[in-house]
Design an enzyme around this catalytic site. Structure first.
Site, PDB file in Angstrom:
ATOM      1  N   ASP A   1       0.634   1.010  -0.915  1.00  0.00           N
ATOM      2  CA  ASP A   1      -0.222   2.480  -0.210  1.00  0.00           C
ATOM      3  C   ASP A   1       0.255   3.483   0.557  1.00  0.00           C
ATOM      4  O   ASP A   1      -0.876   3.787   1.356  1.00  0.00           O
ATOM      5  CB  ASP A   1      -1.895   1.394   1.019  1.00  0.00           C
ATOM      6  CG  ASP A   1      -2.148   0.232   0.473  1.00  0.00           C
ATOM      7  OD1 ASP A   1      -2.135   0.384  -0.989  1.00  0.00           O
ATOM      8  OD2 ASP A   1      -2.251  -1.005   0.994  1.00  0.00           O
TER       9      ASP A   1
ATOM     10  N   LYS B   1       0.662   6.851  -3.148  1.00  0.00           N
ATOM     11  CA  LYS B   1       0.839   7.437  -4.754  1.00  0.00           C
ATOM     12  C   LYS B   1      -0.034   7.827  -5.417  1.00  0.00           C
ATOM     13  O   LYS B   1      -0.118   8.545  -6.363  1.00  0.00           O
ATOM     14  CB  LYS B   1       1.121   5.509  -4.912  1.00  0.00           C
ATOM     15  CG  LYS B   1       2.908   5.509  -4.554  1.00  0.00           C
ATOM     16  CD  LYS B   1       2.869   3.976  -5.165  1.00  0.00           C
ATOM     17  CE  LYS B   1       1.718   2.816  -5.012  1.00  0.00           C
ATOM     18  NZ  LYS B   1       1.650   2.303  -3.487  1.00  0.00           N
TER      19      LYS B   1
ATOM     20  N   ASN C   1      -4.774  -5.555  -8.856  1.00  0.00           N
ATOM     21  CA  ASN C   1      -4.264  -5.629  -7.857  1.00  0.00           C
ATOM     22  C   ASN C   1      -3.797  -4.017  -6.636  1.00  0.00           C
ATOM     23  O   ASN C   1      -4.024  -4.176  -5.475  1.00  0.00           O
ATOM     24  CB  ASN C   1      -3.008  -6.620  -6.928  1.00  0.00           C
ATOM     25  CG  ASN C   1      -1.851  -5.871  -8.406  1.00  0.00           C
ATOM     26  OD1 ASN C   1      -1.691  -5.084  -8.997  1.00  0.00           O
ATOM     27  ND2 ASN C   1      -0.467  -6.899  -8.121  1.00  0.00           N
TER      28      ASN C   1
ATOM     29  N   GLY D   1      -4.677  -0.873  -5.234  1.00  0.00           N
ATOM     30  CA  GLY D   1      -6.006   0.368  -5.023  1.00  0.00           C
ATOM     31  C   GLY D   1      -5.353   1.860  -4.562  1.00  0.00           C
ATOM     32  O   GLY D   1      -4.249   2.002  -3.813  1.00  0.00           O
ATOM     33  N   HIS D   2      -5.657   2.415  -5.375  1.00  0.00           N
ATOM     34  CA  HIS D   2      -5.446   3.883  -5.281  1.00  0.00           C
ATOM     35  C   HIS D   2      -6.920   4.618  -5.140  1.00  0.00           C
ATOM     36  O   HIS D   2      -7.762   5.490  -6.108  1.00  0.00           O
ATOM     37  CB  HIS D   2      -4.688   4.964  -6.063  1.00  0.00           C
ATOM     38  CG  HIS D   2      -3.798   4.063  -6.836  1.00  0.00           C
ATOM     39  ND1 HIS D   2      -2.371   3.541  -6.551  1.00  0.00           N
ATOM     40  CD2 HIS D   2      -3.235   3.316  -8.184  1.00  0.00           C
ATOM     41  CE1 HIS D   2      -1.652   2.897  -6.351  1.00  0.00           C
ATOM     42  NE2 HIS D   2      -2.081   2.936  -7.820  1.00  0.00           N
TER      43      HIS D   2
ATOM     44  N   THR E   1      -3.616 -10.703  -3.991  1.00  0.00           N
ATOM     45  CA  THR E   1      -5.239 -10.371  -3.817  1.00  0.00           C
ATOM     46  C   THR E   1      -6.201 -10.935  -5.029  1.00  0.00           C
ATOM     47  O   THR E   1      -6.914 -10.519  -4.565  1.00  0.00           O
ATOM     48  CB  THR E   1      -5.248  -9.126  -4.679  1.00  0.00           C
ATOM     49  OG1 THR E   1      -4.255  -8.924  -5.681  1.00  0.00           O
ATOM     50  CG2 THR E   1      -4.412  -8.069  -3.886  1.00  0.00           C
TER      51      THR E   1
ATOM     52  N   GLN F   1       1.982  -0.768  -6.221  1.00  0.00           N
ATOM     53  CA  GLN F   1       2.580  -2.029  -4.987  1.00  0.00           C
ATOM     54  C   GLN F   1       4.367  -0.706  -4.808  1.00  0.00           C
ATOM     55  O   GLN F   1       3.411   0.396  -5.430  1.00  0.00           O
ATOM     56  CB  GLN F   1       3.161  -2.815  -5.640  1.00  0.00           C
ATOM     57  CG  GLN F   1       1.779  -4.012  -6.194  1.00  0.00           C
ATOM     58  CD  GLN F   1       0.795  -3.243  -7.157  1.00  0.00           C
ATOM     59  OE1 GLN F   1       1.585  -3.445  -7.664  1.00  0.00           O
ATOM     60  NE2 GLN F   1       0.057  -3.790  -7.139  1.00  0.00           N
TER      61      GLN F   1
ATOM     62  N   PRO G   1      -8.070  -5.390   7.214  1.00  0.00           N
ATOM     63  CA  PRO G   1      -7.075  -4.795   7.943  1.00  0.00           C
ATOM     64  C   PRO G   1      -5.865  -4.785   7.131  1.00  0.00           C
ATOM     65  O   PRO G   1      -5.150  -5.642   7.342  1.00  0.00           O
ATOM     66  CB  PRO G   1      -8.144  -4.606   9.460  1.00  0.00           C
ATOM     67  CG  PRO G   1      -8.547  -5.980   9.043  1.00  0.00           C
ATOM     68  CD  PRO G   1      -8.437  -6.521   7.964  1.00  0.00           C
TER      69      PRO G   1
ATOM     70  N   GLY H   1       1.994  15.480   3.248  1.00  0.00           N
ATOM     71  CA  GLY H   1       0.934  14.756   3.374  1.00  0.00           C
ATOM     72  C   GLY H   1       0.486  14.897   4.522  1.00  0.00           C
ATOM     73  O   GLY H   1       0.539  14.335   5.704  1.00  0.00           O
TER      74      GLY H   1
HETATM   75  P1  GDP Z   1      -1.856   4.377  -2.808  1.00  0.00           P
HETATM   76  O1  GDP Z   1      -1.752   2.517  -3.246  1.00  0.00           O
HETATM   77  O2  GDP Z   1      -0.316   4.292  -2.600  1.00  0.00           O
HETATM   78  O3  GDP Z   1      -2.525   5.125  -3.465  1.00  0.00           O
HETATM   79  O4  GDP Z   1      -2.318   4.301  -1.231  1.00  0.00           O
HETATM   80  P2  GDP Z   1      -4.025   3.582  -1.120  1.00  0.00           P
HETATM   81  O5  GDP Z   1      -4.912   5.624  -1.801  1.00  0.00           O
HETATM   82  O6  GDP Z   1      -4.190   2.286  -1.010  1.00  0.00           O
HETATM   83  O7  GDP Z   1      -3.812   4.301   0.757  1.00  0.00           O
HETATM   84  C1  GDP Z   1      -3.639   5.480   0.485  1.00  0.00           C
HETATM   85  C2  GDP Z   1      -4.660   5.988   1.933  1.00  0.00           C
HETATM   86  O8  GDP Z   1      -4.493   7.758   2.486  1.00  0.00           O
HETATM   87  C3  GDP Z   1      -5.942   6.934   0.606  1.00  0.00           C
HETATM   88  O9  GDP Z   1      -7.434   6.483   1.437  1.00  0.00           O
HETATM   89  C4  GDP Z   1      -5.906   8.911   0.293  1.00  0.00           C
HETATM   90  O10 GDP Z   1      -6.524   8.671   0.885  1.00  0.00           O
HETATM   91  C5  GDP Z   1      -5.012   8.203   2.399  1.00  0.00           C
HETATM   92  N1  GDP Z   1      -4.159   9.935   2.072  1.00  0.00           N
HETATM   93  C6  GDP Z   1      -3.200  10.094   1.155  1.00  0.00           C
HETATM   94  N2  GDP Z   1      -2.348  11.201   1.867  1.00  0.00           N
HETATM   95  C7  GDP Z   1      -2.761  11.735   2.940  1.00  0.00           C
HETATM   96  C8  GDP Z   1      -2.119  12.222   3.771  1.00  0.00           C
HETATM   97  O11 GDP Z   1      -1.328  13.279   3.975  1.00  0.00           O
HETATM   98  N3  GDP Z   1      -3.129  12.104   4.764  1.00  0.00           N
HETATM   99  C9  GDP Z   1      -3.988  11.384   5.361  1.00  0.00           C
HETATM  100  N4  GDP Z   1      -5.064  11.019   6.586  1.00  0.00           N
HETATM  101  N5  GDP Z   1      -4.694  10.294   4.782  1.00  0.00           N
HETATM  102  C10 GDP Z   1      -3.830  10.998   3.153  1.00  0.00           C
HETATM  103  P1  IMO Z   2      -0.760  -0.030  -4.591  1.00  0.00           P
HETATM  104  O1  IMO Z   2      -0.602   0.117  -5.313  1.00  0.00           O
HETATM  105  C1  IMO Z   2      -0.969  -2.938  -1.291  1.00  0.00           C
HETATM  106  C2  IMO Z   2       0.527  -7.452  -2.031  1.00  0.00           C
HETATM  107  C3  IMO Z   2      -0.207  -8.505  -1.824  1.00  0.00           C
HETATM  108  C4  IMO Z   2      -0.291  -9.596  -1.268  1.00  0.00           C
HETATM  109  C5  IMO Z   2       1.339  -9.545  -2.125  1.00  0.00           C
HETATM  110  C6  IMO Z   2       0.806  -9.857  -3.746  1.00  0.00           C
HETATM  111  O2  IMO Z   2      -2.423  -0.289  -3.961  1.00  0.00           O
HETATM  112  O3  IMO Z   2       0.124   0.259  -2.828  1.00  0.00           O
HETATM  113  P2  IMO Z   2      -0.696 -10.021  -5.278  1.00  0.00           P
HETATM  114  O4  IMO Z   2      -2.263  -9.953  -6.199  1.00  0.00           O
HETATM  115  O5  IMO Z   2       0.159  -8.913  -6.228  1.00  0.00           O
HETATM  116  O6  IMO Z   2       0.143 -11.106  -6.280  1.00  0.00           O
HETATM  117  O7  IMO Z   2      -0.504  -9.900  -4.354  1.00  0.00           O
HETATM  118  O8  IMO Z   2       1.333  -8.098  -2.968  1.00  0.00           O
HETATM  119  N1  IMO Z   2      -0.458  -6.383  -2.705  1.00  0.00           N
HETATM  120  C7  IMO Z   2      -0.269  -4.807  -2.479  1.00  0.00           C
HETATM  121  N2  IMO Z   2      -0.096  -4.746  -1.353  1.00  0.00           N
HETATM  122  N3  IMO Z   2      -0.944  -2.733  -1.136  1.00  0.00           N
HETATM  123  C8  IMO Z   2      -0.548  -3.061  -3.000  1.00  0.00           C
HETATM  124  O9  IMO Z   2      -0.579  -2.193  -3.934  1.00  0.00           O
HETATM  125  C9  IMO Z   2      -0.519  -4.064  -3.541  1.00  0.00           C
HETATM  126  N4  IMO Z   2      -0.701  -5.321  -4.585  1.00  0.00           N
HETATM  127  C10 IMO Z   2       0.009  -5.977  -3.740  1.00  0.00           C
HETATM  128  O10 IMO Z   2      -1.757  -7.727  -0.519  1.00  0.00           O
HETATM  129  O11 IMO Z   2       0.886  -9.118  -0.185  1.00  0.00           O
HETATM  130 MG    MG Z   3      -3.285   1.679  -2.373  1.00  0.00          MG
END
Ligand code: GDP
Ligand code: IMO
Ligand code: MG
Length: 427
Positions: free
Chosen positions: A13, A16, A38, A40-41, A128, A223, A303, A412
């Site tokens: 998270d 990416k 699993n 979430g982007h 997940t 991940q 959370p 960012g």
């Molecule tokens: P990923 O799994 O690595 O693709 O990241 P996620 O999408 O799960 O979580 C990143 C969150 O941060 C998302 O809600 C993005 O919209 C947000 N985000 C990404 N870059 C920035 C930034 O520079 N500032 C802020 N405030 N939010 C950001």
């Molecule tokens: P992105 O791509 C954050 C965590 C789960 C758990 C562990 C194993 O959005 O960054 P799994 O279902 O993969 O067997 O769970 O990995 N996990 C993540 N945590 N971001 C993710 O993906 C994750 N994908 C899996 O919360 O601790």
């Molecule tokens: Mg994510």
């Protein structure tokens, strides 16, 4: 520049999806090489917000061909739900390619993922619940079902029969669940065959030909480093290779083709699920980061656990992945803090560790050694050049850069596509 890899440098998270989207218009292919739904982007384009799980984030860029590589585990139902959701919003998904060698997630593995977690109780991983672990276990155990098997009913039936011999014993005798019939599994998977067929390709050949033709391929990890099955905080990890090495095996692109590795790192740290996390905060500072950063999971809504920037982990990620450039995300979230602690090393039972302790028990006992950096109160979300940042924000970036082992090429300052400061072009 033939192939470029994007990896998460922390526990996921990091942003990416946004980074991939940012580069989408400069690349010809975006390949997801590990994990499944699993991930979430969240990608924000103008007023539109997209949550992607299985599809590569490049799907949102017109002209960029999205590829699901052989290293991915595919829940076919989810794949079509996501395709339908995007098509309904006017996104063209017709160019998607799915590797014939990717493994599929059968329903019984989703059941097993959830019941195993319940069975583990306090020792649970906090997965997940998408069937990721059991499906990768089947792959390694040579009991997996691949995309190509769906098109041959005889082979599919044989493979499902083989898998269920053991699975049904576990489901009924260990977990007291009902047995699954071969017919229901085969029928479920076969029901997707006609719709899936046009997407399926020999993606390794496709990608190699593209590179030979001078195209640019972006390999996007799900991940992150600390969730990698080899290099993460095992057993509190996911079940795939989320580091840059996994980009080669998970796509079939040779390591010699990879010229740049981009590590995505948040200006602080978060983690979802169980496992050690040295800089985790349990006070109002953690609450501040969670609220300001909207740190709630894209996939499960949980959370996220929040803590300060950990430079030991960033250095480790730089080393394991061969990071050439970092993208430092969410700097804007730190606005309003008087001082910002940064973890520069660990204290483990009185011994200072500058590097990740190899022993998991030491990592569990690691106490962060902090350096306090001055904060800033100005709104930085409109900054578009490094000089637009207040001096203390500039100093924060420079110090974490110095500590983290690679240059901070993009910063960012907000979730929007344009909310970034580019110090060095990534491609
Ligand atoms: P990923 O799994 O690595 O693709 O990241 P996620 O999408 O799960 O979580 C990143 C969150 O941060 C998302 O809600 C993005 O919209 C947000 N985000 C990404 N870059 C920035 C930034 O520079 N500032 C802020 N405030 N939010 C950001
Ligand atoms: P992105 O791509 C954050 C965590 C789960 C758990 C562990 C194993 O959005 O960054 P799994 O279902 O993969 O067997 O769970 O990995 N996990 C993540 N945590 N971001 C993710 O993906 C994750 N994908 C899996 O919360 O601790
Ligand atoms: Mg994510």
């Amino acid at each position: 520049m033939p192939a470029v890899v994007i990896v998460g440098a922390q526990w996921g998270d990091e942003g990416k999806g946004k980074a991939t989207d940012l580069l989408g218009s400069r690349v010809d292919y975006v390949v997801k090489f590990n994990g499944g739904n699993n991930a979430g982007h969240t990608v924000v384009i103008g007023d539109e917000k997209y949550a992607l799980h299985l599809l590569p984030s490049g799907i949102l860029t017109p002209g960029c061909i999205p590829v699901i590589g052989n290293g991915v585990v595919v829940d076919i139902g989810v794949l079509f739900e996501e395709i339908d959701g995007l098509e309904a919003r006017g996104v063209d998904t017709s160019q998607l390619k799915v590797s014939a060698s990717a493994h599929v997630i059968p329903e019984y593995n989703k059941v097993l993922d959830k019941v195993t977690e319940r069975f583990l109780g306090s020792r649970k991983i906090g997965t997940t619940g998408r069937g990721i672990g059991p499906t990768y276990a089947d792959k390694m155990n040579r009991q997996g079902i691949r995309v190509q098997d769906i098109f041959d009913e005889k082979i599919l039936t044989q493979k499902v029969e083989g898998a269920l011999e053991l699975k049904n014993q576990i489901l009924t005798k260990v977990y007291n669940r009902r047995a699954v019939t071969v017919e229901e599994v085969v029928e479920d998977l076969r029901s997707y065959a006609d719709r899936l067929a046009p997407y399926v390709a020999d993606t390794t050949l496709l990608l190699d030909s593209a590179i030979v033709d001078g195209k640019i391929v972006l390999l996007e990890a799900g991940q992150a480093t600390m969730l990698d099955v080899d290099h993460g905080t095992y057993p509190f990890v996911t079940s795939s290779s989320a580091t840059s090495g996994g980009a080669a095996t998970g796509s079939g692109i040779a390591p010699t083709r990879i010229e740049r590795v981009i590590g995505i790192v948040k200006a602080y740290t978060t983690r979802v699920g169980e496992g050690p996390f040295p800089t985790e905060l349990f006070d109002e500072s953690g609450e501040f980061l969670r609220e300001q950063g909207a740190e709630f999971g894209t996939t499960t809504g949980r959370p996220r656990r929040c803590g300060w920037y950990d430079a030991v982990i960033a250095r480790y990620a730089a080393r394991i992945n061969g990071v050439t450039d970092f993208v430092l995300t969410k700097l804007d979230v730190l606005t309003g803090l008087e001082t910002i602690p940064v973890c520069v090393a660990y204290d483990v039972d009185g011994v200072r560790h500058e590097e990740m302790p190899v022993n998991q028990t030491d990592f569990h006992h690691a106490v962060p050694v902090y350096e306090e950096l001055p904060g800033w109160s100005e709104d930085i979300s409109g900054a578009r050049s490094f000089e637009d940042l207040p001096p203390t924000a500039q100093a924060y970036v420079r110090r974490v850069e110095e500590l983290s082992g690679a240059r901070m090429s993009v910063i960012g300052v907000g979730p929007g596509r344009d909310q970034a400061i580019v110090c060095h072009d990534l491609i």
